[in-house]
Design a protein around this motif. Structure first.
Motif: not given
Lengths: 461, 456
Positions: B348-351, B353-354, B357
């Motif tokens: 989930s960490c922004a690092e 991103e996508g 998940y």
């Protein structure tokens, strides 16, 4: 300061949506009630009980945000994807907030403009609970209240601009009955001077404090530069009791909200029909009204006051169709508002039939009644609207213009007050006013003072 | 080993008063007291509540019409909220949490005169395939005691298999009802996503979770499914669809399919042999068209499933921050739960991103589309439930091996379709269930096939 500092200022404005129809929270059916006893308007959802799920978002709230976004000339996204914004705080029952902001979101509205200030986006989210750091107690009544967030581009250059713009924005939002005025607004203010990195001041909660915060921050950044230090991007607390903001956190320690699309909510579709319907219902914007009123020769001050309240503006516009706009403006702005103030009423509480007020003003114009009589009638009409013409006829309140009748009365006053007559003849203007007053009293305000004055002068000289 | 009475027969006896509810509950409570210390299927026995309710139901029967589940005892997995009962998710984290409200399914069961008899054991927060990750000890497989009963709905399946309750509720996120149903030799159904309200079900992976029934036979399972199905605005991911009467078994299929990809992925070929023979025999006797169907993306199911589960589980467990439900989850949970939380946080960490998940969600979409297409050509797809036999108790496999164990059950959750398991045979005394997939909201077809196959 020698030269003025170039500043760029942007706002993130949060307001409570007013739920006039449903009176319900965003994701459950609990009542929105600011005055309820702590933890009485709650359910498994807004307290985040294990296994609870949100309900579909309150339709009224979604429509309200769409309405606001349209009013701010935003383009509307037809597919809304709610996000989970995670953070760890005692006021957050689920450990995340459901919002339409965030990394993957499509805000309700974007690319808008209001009075030359760009609107970046407009979206919807739920409020956390209220946590008291002193006692540690949490009140979940507020948890799940629908909030609107409006984000502007950094298009402001001074605190004054921000103040004027925010006042106008609040008037506009009040036209839409979208925002709960009593609950107030909260702003995050971003200030950047002379191309230095921007500094954010969090949670500033009144226009006055916003002005204070901006002026203070421009000055602070100027001083930092004057001491040959660097302005760095960071977040500051709202002004304290001394008007000072304080360092909260740097950009490096910025929170990672770990946004994910909310798996418990489907994509929400905004239909074209809904957007069209809302578009049709949108009221005219306040600044356009003001311009229009000024074109009717209404003074700038009067125009601004008339446009500050949609109910007042509506009443004015209806009246201006049948009576002189200037007269209508004068009567609404001065007499009606004065009476409202004295009786502590709002226009929303009063049910006027504007035909009755028009009738009243026409009677004034045609000199059928005096201003004084009209004022008295207006005061009564606030309680219950009625036709003034019928009432005046019935009660005999019509203006006394017969010279014969007034002549008798002036004769009476002159003979009863020889001293005043003498004073007037000796050059005391005030004495004449005294005599006029005496005649007016005898007519119970039903005569025109000018006429009385003429008659008195004629009789004495 | 008890012989279980057929659900229909039991229900008739109860409804006609030949067996009083109070007698039935008393008998079962005696059995629970005797067997549960060994099997560990129930974490909590609702003795007082069940007896009270049984008495009330006996009174109700004398007065007139009774509900569809009249007098049947229901075991409830420890992740489904029942007012006043310990809903611990078999975790120390929620050890002291008691249900504050009834899940929608519980309200429906009570409305149809079912009796909640207890809260069943499970893998902690439904993170497991064997029942062994429970903080309160593993559940024993009553049918094959040396092997694990499967999970995560271990207690529900074991309780039904041992006759400690008549039917039970579990949940199924990646096979959690089907896997233990297969290993315990009973019937279980994972409904289509959105068929049963999730309101009150404690999250594992919100976009995949479904509450799922299990029973000794298809009659019981279809009955419980019929009762708990139906639209509720408490679960916004549902559709306002009407619910067919599953117990009428009216929807006859025309085609049944096998897929070579499952044969290939099945590590224990003896399992596939049992399944295949059962299906061939069924197709022949029922005069169904037997097809072979190619499924490209199901091989990616496990790899895309875990990023989704990790991410959603991490999010769903943020409320266990130690402020409200006693213990902070990271400080009170066991290894597998912690692994998923840490993994979920990283994804989930922004690092990232996508990258994981959202990519996983895309693979899932591909699998969904693949099945949408498949079910235009066939009515049901038959496959094994697990690629291997259950492992021996306490011989816990590596996380990777455990995850791969769900390879045949996960695709149904990713696609949102319904799936069911009925007993097909035994290998060395260990039950093996055949699994059937049917299209989205085609539970009526599914139960009809299960019913016929079970009788053969």
């Amino acid at each position: 300061m020698g030269k003025s500092v170039m500043a760029r200022i942007g706002l993130e404005i949060h307001g409570y949506l007013a739920m006039h129809k449903t009176h319900q929270k965003l994701f459950c059916r609990c009542t929105v009630d600011q005055d309820a006893a702590p933890n009485t308007t709650v359910c498994p959802r807004c307290t985040g009980q294990p296994g609870s799920k949100p309900m579909l978002p309150n339709k009224e709230a979604v429509e309200k945000v769409v309405t606001c976004a349209l009013m701010l000339d935003c383009s509307i996204n037809k597919k809304l994807i709610f996000q989970r914004k995670h953070y760890d705080w005692p006021d957050l029952p689920k450990g995340y907030q459901i919002t339409i902001s965030g990394t993957y979101s499509h805000p309700v509205g974007e690319h808008g403009k209001y009075l030359d200030v760009g609107i970046t986006e407009c979206h919807l989210e739920e409020d956390p609970a209220r946590w008291d750091p002193e006692t540690g107690l949490v009140d979940y009544n507020r948890s799940g209240y629908p909030l609107i967030e409006i984000v502007t581009e950094p298009d402001f250059t001074s605190a004054g601009e921000v103040k004027d713009w925010l006042e106008s924005l609040l008037t506009t939002l009040s036209y839409l009955k979208a925002v709960n005025k009593n609950a107030g607004i909260k702003c995050d203010v971003n200030v950047s001077t002379e191309h230095h990195p921007r500094v954010e001041i969090k949670n500033v909660n009144s226009i006055k404090t916003i002005v204070l915060a901006i002026d203070g921050e421009i000055k602070r950044q100027h001083e930092v530069v004057a001491q040959r230090e660097k302005v760095f991007a960071h977040t500051r607390s709202p002004p304290d009791t001394y008007g000072k903001t304080h360092f909260m956190r740097s950009k490096e320690t910025a929170l990672d909200y770990m946004f994910i699309p909310e798996p418990d909510l489907p994509l929400i579709h905004i239909t074209d029909a809904l957007v069209e319907n809302i578009q049709k219902m949108l009221p005219e914007k306040p600044h356009i009204k003001i311009e229009r009123y000024k074109n009717m020769k209404v003074s700038a001050t009067d125009a601004k006051i008339l446009a500050s309240d949609l109910a007042l503006a509506d009443l004015f516009e209806k009246l201006a169709k049948t009576v002189d706009p200037l007269l209508a403006a004068k009567w609404l702005r001065h007499e009606l508002l004065k009476i409202m103030n004295v009786t502590q009423r709002t226009l929303q509480e009063v049910e006027f039939d504007e035909k009755h007020i028009a009738e009243l003003l026409q009677m004034v114009v045609k000199k059928e009644i005096t201003d004084q009589t009209a004022e008295g009638l207006l005061k009564q009409m606030i309680e219950k609207s009625f036709s003034p013409r019928a009432y005046v006829a019935q009660k005999g309140l019509g203006i006394i213009s017969s010279e014969e009748e007034l002549g008798k009365l002036t004769q009476k006053v002159v003979s009863e007050h020889p001293e005043a007559v003498k004073d007037y003849l000796a050059g005391e203007e005030k004495a004449l006013n005294f005599l006029i007053g005496k005649v007016m009293a005898l007519t119970k305000g039903k005569a025109k003072a000018d006429t009385v004055k003429e008659l008195l002068k004629r009789r004495i000289c | 080993m008890v012989t279980l009475m057929a659900t229909k027969e039991l229900l008739t006896q109860l409804q006609e008063g030949k067996l009083l509810c109070i007698e039935h509950v008393n008998q079962q409570l005696v059995l629970i007291k005797k067997e549960n210390p060994r099997i560990n299927a129930f974490l909590y026995t609702a003795e007082k509540e069940a007896l009270e309710r049984a008495r009330a139901l006996d009174g109700k029967r004398k007065k007139g019409k009774v509900g569809k589940l009249f007098g049947l005892t229901v075991g409830v997995k420890a992740n489904i909220n029942v007012i006043g009962m310990p809903i611990s998710c078999a975790s120390k984290t929620l050890e002291n949490y008691y249900g504050t409200y009834n899940a929608d399914v519980i309200e429906k069961i009570l409305a149809e005169d079912g009796i909640i008899i207890g809260i069943t054991n499970m893998d902690e927060f439904a993170c497991g395939i064997s029942g062994e990750t429970s903080a309160f000890g593993p559940t024993i497989n009553p049918t094959s005691p040396k092997h694990v009963p499967g999970g995560s709905s271990s207690g529900s399946a074991a309780a039904v298999a041992a006759g400690l309750c008549d039917v039970a509720l579990g949940s199924d996120t990646g096979g959690s009802i089907r896997n233990p149903a297969s290993h315990c030799g009973i019937v279980g159904i994972k409904p289509s996503y959105g068929r049963v309200s999730r309101y009150g079900l404690i999250d594992l992976s919100m976009s995949l979770d479904q509450i799922a029934p299990c029973a000794p036979d298809t009659d019981g399972c279809a009955l419980l499914l019929e009762v708990i199905s139906g639209y509720s605005d408490n679960d916004p991911m549902m559709y306002p669809l009407s619910v067919p009467l599953f117990t009428h078994f009216g929807k006859q299929p025309k085609t049944i399919a096998l897929s070579p990809v499952f044969e290939e992925l099945c590590k224990d070929k003896k399992i596939y042999k049992i399944v295949k023979e059962k299906v061939l025999d069924f197709a022949k006797k029922q005069k169904l068209i037997l097809k072979e169907i190619d499924l490209k993306y199901v091989a990616l199911a496990v790899e895309s499933y875990y990023p989704i589960v990790y991410t959603e589980f991490f999010s769903g467990t943020r409320k266990y921050d130690g402020r409200r439900y006693g213990k902070r989850i990271e400080e009170s949970c066991k290894e597998e739960v912690l692994r998923r939380i840490i993994g979920g946080r990283m994804i989930s960490c922004a690092e990232y991103e996508g990258r994981y998940y959202r990519k996983a969600l895309r693979v899932r979409r591909a699998i969904q589309e693949e099945f949408e297409k498949a079910f235009k050509e066939v009515d049901v797809i038959a496959l094994p439930t697990t690629p291997e036999l259950p492992h021996l108790l306490r011989k816990i496999p590596s996380p990777e091996a455990s995850y791969a164990y769900d390879a045949f059950t996960i695709p149904a959750n990713l696609a949102g379709i319904c799936a069911g398991v009925v007993p097909a045979g035994k290998i060395d005394g260990v039950p093996v269930g055949v699994q059937l997939y049917a299209g989205n909201f085609k539970e009526d077809v599914l139960v009809t096939v299960m019913k016929v196959m079970e009788g053969q």
